[in-house]
Design a protein around this motif. Structure first.
Motif, short mmCIF file in Angstrom:
data_model
loop_
_atom_site.label_atom_id
_atom_site.label_comp_id
_atom_site.label_asym_id
_atom_site.label_seq_id
_atom_site.Cartn_x
_atom_site.Cartn_y
_atom_site.Cartn_z
N LEU A 90 29.90 28.91 67.66
CA LEU A 90 29.10 28.86 66.58
C LEU A 90 29.38 27.63 65.71
N ARG A 91 30.63 27.56 65.59
CA ARG A 91 31.11 26.38 64.70
C ARG A 91 30.58 25.10 65.02
N ARG A 92 30.63 24.81 66.39
CA ARG A 92 30.06 23.51 66.79
C ARG A 92 28.51 23.42 66.49
N ALA A 93 27.75 24.54 66.64
CA ALA A 93 26.32 24.42 66.34
C ALA A 93 26.02 24.28 64.74
N PHE A 94 26.99 24.98 64.02
CA PHE A 94 26.90 24.85 62.72
C PHE A 94 27.13 23.46 62.04
N ASP A 95 28.04 22.81 62.66
CA ASP A 95 28.45 21.66 62.28
C ASP A 95 27.34 20.58 62.79
N ALA A 96 26.73 21.08 63.84
CA ALA A 96 25.60 19.89 64.53
C ALA A 96 24.26 20.32 63.58
N GLY A 97 24.40 21.01 62.74
CA GLY A 97 23.04 21.39 61.85
C GLY A 97 22.17 22.25 62.07
N GLY A 132 30.55 36.33 63.88
CA GLY A 132 30.93 35.41 64.62
C GLY A 132 31.08 34.13 63.88
N LEU A 133 29.78 34.02 63.15
CA LEU A 133 29.68 32.99 62.14
C LEU A 133 30.78 32.86 61.17
N LEU A 134 31.08 34.15 60.60
CA LEU A 134 32.06 34.04 59.69
C LEU A 134 33.50 33.72 60.07
N GLN A 135 33.87 34.35 61.35
CA GLN A 135 35.04 33.81 62.29
C GLN A 135 35.09 32.43 62.61
N ALA A 136 34.00 31.78 62.55
CA ALA A 136 34.00 30.27 62.94
C ALA A 136 34.96 29.64 61.89
N ALA A 137 34.70 30.17 60.57
CA ALA A 137 35.27 29.30 59.33
C ALA A 137 36.74 29.37 59.64
N ASP A 138 37.36 30.12 60.57
CA ASP A 138 38.84 30.23 60.67
C ASP A 138 39.22 29.53 61.84
N PHE A 198 40.97 33.21 72.26
CA PHE A 198 40.33 33.51 70.77
C PHE A 198 38.89 33.29 70.55
N GLY A 199 38.29 32.91 71.74
CA GLY A 199 36.61 32.73 71.63
C GLY A 199 36.43 31.36 71.03
N TRP A 200 37.20 30.35 70.64
CA TRP A 200 36.98 29.26 70.30
C TRP A 200 36.05 28.22 71.12
#
Length: 201
Positions: A90-97, A132-138, A198-200
């Motif tokens: 989710l973090r990778r997707a968020f960073d990709a816009g 999951g998106l909130l966890q992505a910040a961590d 950890f689901g990263w």
């Protein structure tokens, strides 16, 4: 008419989702695999790029889509199918816009409306993915570190990772070393194991 470019490596899955979306007369759905993204985007100028974060080569797909999108014009919005237990993806997707996040284990109801909403400049996050998106910040790893480690987890060599992500071999080694340090791992394999735990990844 909203044009959706569906990118997936598994042809049966790709065809099934395309059939589902094409039932809506206001959606024009085109399909491709990773290798055909650029040519398909140039031919169809999609309003939406739709991909699955669990898809093999999703790291390269996100990088390719990001390079093709026109964020200032709003064209080519990225929508991803995801799981809530993989905050790193989710973090990778968020960073990709990405502007749309759909739970791949959710219902198919409403998918056409989501495509139109995001194509019109809106955003969509399935409630089941919000945590999951909130966890992505961590997630302690940077976007590049996650991308490099994800490819290493698929068994790719340093040189093939460098080629796929347009980096030098030395830069890839630096990202891998940083990932090992940040995860507290003993080596690359241990960093991959911990990141999956950890689901990263």
């Amino acid at each position: 008419m909203t044009t959706v470019l569906l990118v997936h490596e598994i042809s049966l899955w790709r065809a099934s989702l395309a059939c589902l979306l094409s039932a809506d007369r206001e959606l024009l759905v085109e399909v491709t695999d990773k290798g055909g993204v650029r040519a398909a985007a140039e031919e169809w100028s999609p309003d939406i790029f739709l991909t699955d974060l669990d898809c093999p080569d999703s790291v390269e797909v996100l990088a390719e889509v990001e390079s093709l999108r026109c964020p200032d014009s709003g064209d080519g919005a990225l929508v991803v199918l995801a799981r809530g237990d993989r905050p790193g993806a989710l973090r990778r997707a968020f960073d990709a816009g990405a502007r749309g996040y759909i739970d791949k284990f959710g219902t198919a109801k409403g998918l056409p409306e989501i495509m139109r909403k995001v194509a019109g400049g809106g955003r969509h996050i399935d409630e089941s993915l919000a945590f999951g998106l909130l966890q992505a910040a961590d997630v302690p790893l940077s976007r590049r570190e996650l991308g490099v480690l994800a490819l290493a987890a698929e068994g790719e060599s340093v040189s093939s990772i460098a080629g796929a992500l347009h980096l030098t071999n030395g830069t890839v080694r630096n990202y891998l070393a940083a990932a090992i340090r940040k995860t507290g791992a003993r080596n690359r394999l241990d960093a991959i194991r911990l990141s999956k735990q950890f689901g990263w990844l």
